[in-house]
Design an enzyme around this catalytic site. Sequence first.
Site, PDB file in Angstrom:
ATOM      1  N   GLY A  51       1.139  -1.210   0.055  1.00 23.13           N
ATOM      2  CA  GLY A  51      -0.097   0.059  -0.053  1.00 23.13           C
ATOM      3  C   GLY A  51       1.039   1.342  -0.236  1.00 23.13           C
ATOM      4  N   CYS A  78       5.598  -6.276   1.647  1.00 27.86           N
ATOM      5  CA  CYS A  78       5.504  -4.712   1.537  1.00 27.86           C
ATOM      6  C   CYS A  78       5.362  -4.149   2.517  1.00 27.86           C
ATOM      7  CB  CYS A  78       5.489  -4.031   0.278  1.00 27.86           C
ATOM      8  SG  CYS A  78       6.168  -2.665  -0.057  1.00 27.86           S
ATOM      9  N   TYR A  79       3.779  -2.860   2.273  1.00 30.65           N
ATOM     10  CA  TYR A  79       2.790  -2.476   3.748  1.00 30.65           C
ATOM     11  C   TYR A  79       2.671  -3.457   5.333  1.00 30.65           C
ATOM     12  CZ  TYR A  79       0.475   0.517   5.478  1.00 30.65           C
ATOM     13  OH  TYR A  79      -1.044   1.291   7.488  1.00 30.65           O
ATOM     14  N   HIS A 166       7.934  -7.295  -3.393  1.00 27.10           N
ATOM     15  CA  HIS A 166       6.637  -8.158  -4.495  1.00 27.10           C
ATOM     16  C   HIS A 166       6.592  -9.204  -4.765  1.00 27.10           C
ATOM     17  CE1 HIS A 166       4.396  -3.986  -3.406  1.00 27.10           C
ATOM     18  NE2 HIS A 166       5.191  -3.585  -3.291  1.00 27.10           N
ATOM     19  N   GLU A 168       4.064 -11.063  -6.298  1.00 25.11           N
ATOM     20  CA  GLU A 168       2.937 -11.114  -7.518  1.00 25.11           C
ATOM     21  C   GLU A 168       3.620  -9.971  -8.767  1.00 25.11           C
ATOM     22  OE1 GLU A 168       3.672  -8.925  -4.913  1.00 25.11           O
ATOM     23  OE2 GLU A 168       2.453  -6.966  -5.274  1.00 25.11           O
ATOM     24  N   SER A 220     -27.290  -5.543 -21.038  1.00 23.05           N
ATOM     25  CA  SER A 220     -26.925  -4.294 -21.367  1.00 23.05           C
ATOM     26  C   SER A 220     -26.258  -5.085 -22.939  1.00 23.05           C
ATOM     27  CB  SER A 220     -25.736  -3.385 -21.694  1.00 23.05           C
ATOM     28  OG  SER A 220     -24.528  -3.927 -21.298  1.00 23.05           O
ATOM     29  N   GLY A 222     -23.668  -5.950 -22.992  1.00 23.77           N
ATOM     30  CA  GLY A 222     -22.156  -6.539 -23.012  1.00 23.77           C
ATOM     31  C   GLY A 222     -21.474  -7.446 -22.178  1.00 23.77           C
ATOM     32  N   ASP A 224     -20.010  -8.652 -19.305  1.00 21.33           N
ATOM     33  CA  ASP A 224     -20.447  -8.405 -17.599  1.00 21.33           C
ATOM     34  C   ASP A 224     -21.410  -8.846 -17.940  1.00 21.33           C
ATOM     35  OD1 ASP A 224     -17.464  -7.782 -18.380  1.00 21.33           O
ATOM     36  OD2 ASP A 224     -18.463  -5.862 -17.042  1.00 21.33           O
ATOM     37  N   LYS A 365     -11.826  -8.763 -15.545  1.00 20.49           N
ATOM     38  CA  LYS A 365     -12.721  -8.616 -16.608  1.00 20.49           C
ATOM     39  C   LYS A 365     -11.930  -9.684 -17.714  1.00 20.49           C
ATOM     40  CE  LYS A 365     -14.686  -6.236 -19.719  1.00 20.49           C
ATOM     41  NZ  LYS A 365     -15.991  -5.750 -19.780  1.00 20.49           N
TER      42      LYS A 365
END
Length: 509
Positions: A51, A78-79, A166, A168, A220, A222, A224, A365
């Site tokens: 963070g 990290c944080y 990190h 990741e 819609s 779309g 999702d 997404k």
Amino acid sequence: PILVLDFGSQYTQLIARKLRESGVYTEVVPYRESIEDIKARKPQGIILSGGPASVYAEDAYKPDEGIWDLGLPILGICYGMQLITQHFGGSVIAADHHEYGKAKLHIENENSPIFKDVAQDSIVWMSHGDRAERLPEGFEVVGTSENSPYAAIANESKHIYAFQFHPEVHHSVEGTHMLKNFAKYICGCESTWNMGSFAKEKIAQIRAQVGEKKVLCGVSGGVDSSVVAAMLHEALPKEQLICVFVDQGLLRKDEAEQVQDMFKLLDIPLITIDAKKEFMEALAGVTDPEQKRKAIGEKFIEVFDKEAGKHTDVSFLAQGTLYTDVIESVSVKGPSKTIKSHHNVGGLPDWMTFELVEPLREIFKDEVRKLGLELGLPKHMIGRHPFPGPGLAIRVMGEVNEEALRLLRESDAIMQEELRSTGYYDKVWQAFTVLLNVQSVGVMGDNRTYDNTVCVRMVESVDGMTATFAHIPHDVLEGISRRIINEIDGINRVVYDISSKPPATIEWE
Ligand code: XMP
């Protein structure tokens, strides 16, 4: 699952993604999730993300104190490492200079399960200001780097680990391996998870949540909302699912038909509401971008609510809310500044009494796209570019009227055709045209013209939060421009938007 508490690092999403890709189901929640909600998720281990803040700052983000007493394995990054150090009585100092970039991690204790089968020396990615100065009691150093004597620390008996780097990010070569070790050997997670098992689990949850009641699902066209509709369709008998598609008159060329065809293909009944007239009335005379968005948002809910009133026993509203929407609206910094009022999230009025069904809340997404393929949605539909709820209205600068919409629809259709035929449609994240409120002089044949300007906007992005303009070859742009000017009456100039987000945004309004 593994639960990631998000303290606002730009890499938090990657932790979850790397673990899920390794077959370990992982959820991300805001750092201030209450201990009750954390327990309810039945985590097998907790990861505290990085963070931007300092643990000593007055308003430092702190997790619910209860997490320390759960007896669960914890990994701080990290944080997260600073939090662990501080909580267990060590000390943290602000480094005189921030350390960014590559560092060589040397493993000091090969027997630590977190480093099982990890190379003794490997490249990791550092990005931090503060660092641990004094180790907390019970902890030992398990990894060092040239600049960080405490690059990795552990309390093996408590199963608590902390990394200054990190794991990741892509540049931490063995990072995914370390995360997987944490999940597998320290938390005891199995790596059997995949999109197929996610779909099954969510479908079972939907059944349990909804029971015998009915669900209204806004569609819609779309990705999702279509994926949500497909899941609901799997989960519930036909009579319990009402899919509603509002044609607000702000859709692209042939879009309403395409959406209807797709639902036919999926064999999901769809109610299409023609509300073109109402929306155009609501938009008459409106030129301010935010007012446009508000007018459309309100109208949308009104139309929706009227439809719900026609059915009995509707208790649920299904939405395609993604993790990115959730994290933006419950931003770690508290209520974030409204840049634009997105109307599909957070725009629901208080009087709405539906309970929400949001099966995509934990994923991103690109994962939704994978899930869609898993559920059997057609490929061309999965790959569709995002399209905003307020539709073409926010791509007409100034007042929305039929003529403006015609110019936009035609130019957009030509651009899409050209992108598909040159193979660029799938290479850009989103592409569209904008009708500028600008006229200019041109010459066609021997005649002077004084006509409209269309702007072509194409961006590359991962999640829409940041974007760069797409570096499209000039001959592709030339083809688009030539066709738009030649084929559409009323346009004599095409320009290309070369701004990135930030400081611009993707849409113009
Ligand atoms: P901006 O313009 O904010 O857009 O950079 C980021 C992404 O979000 C889409 N967008 C919306 N999507 N409802 C939506 O569902 C909205 O009100 C809305 N406004 C913008 C935009 O198309 C881009 O992909």
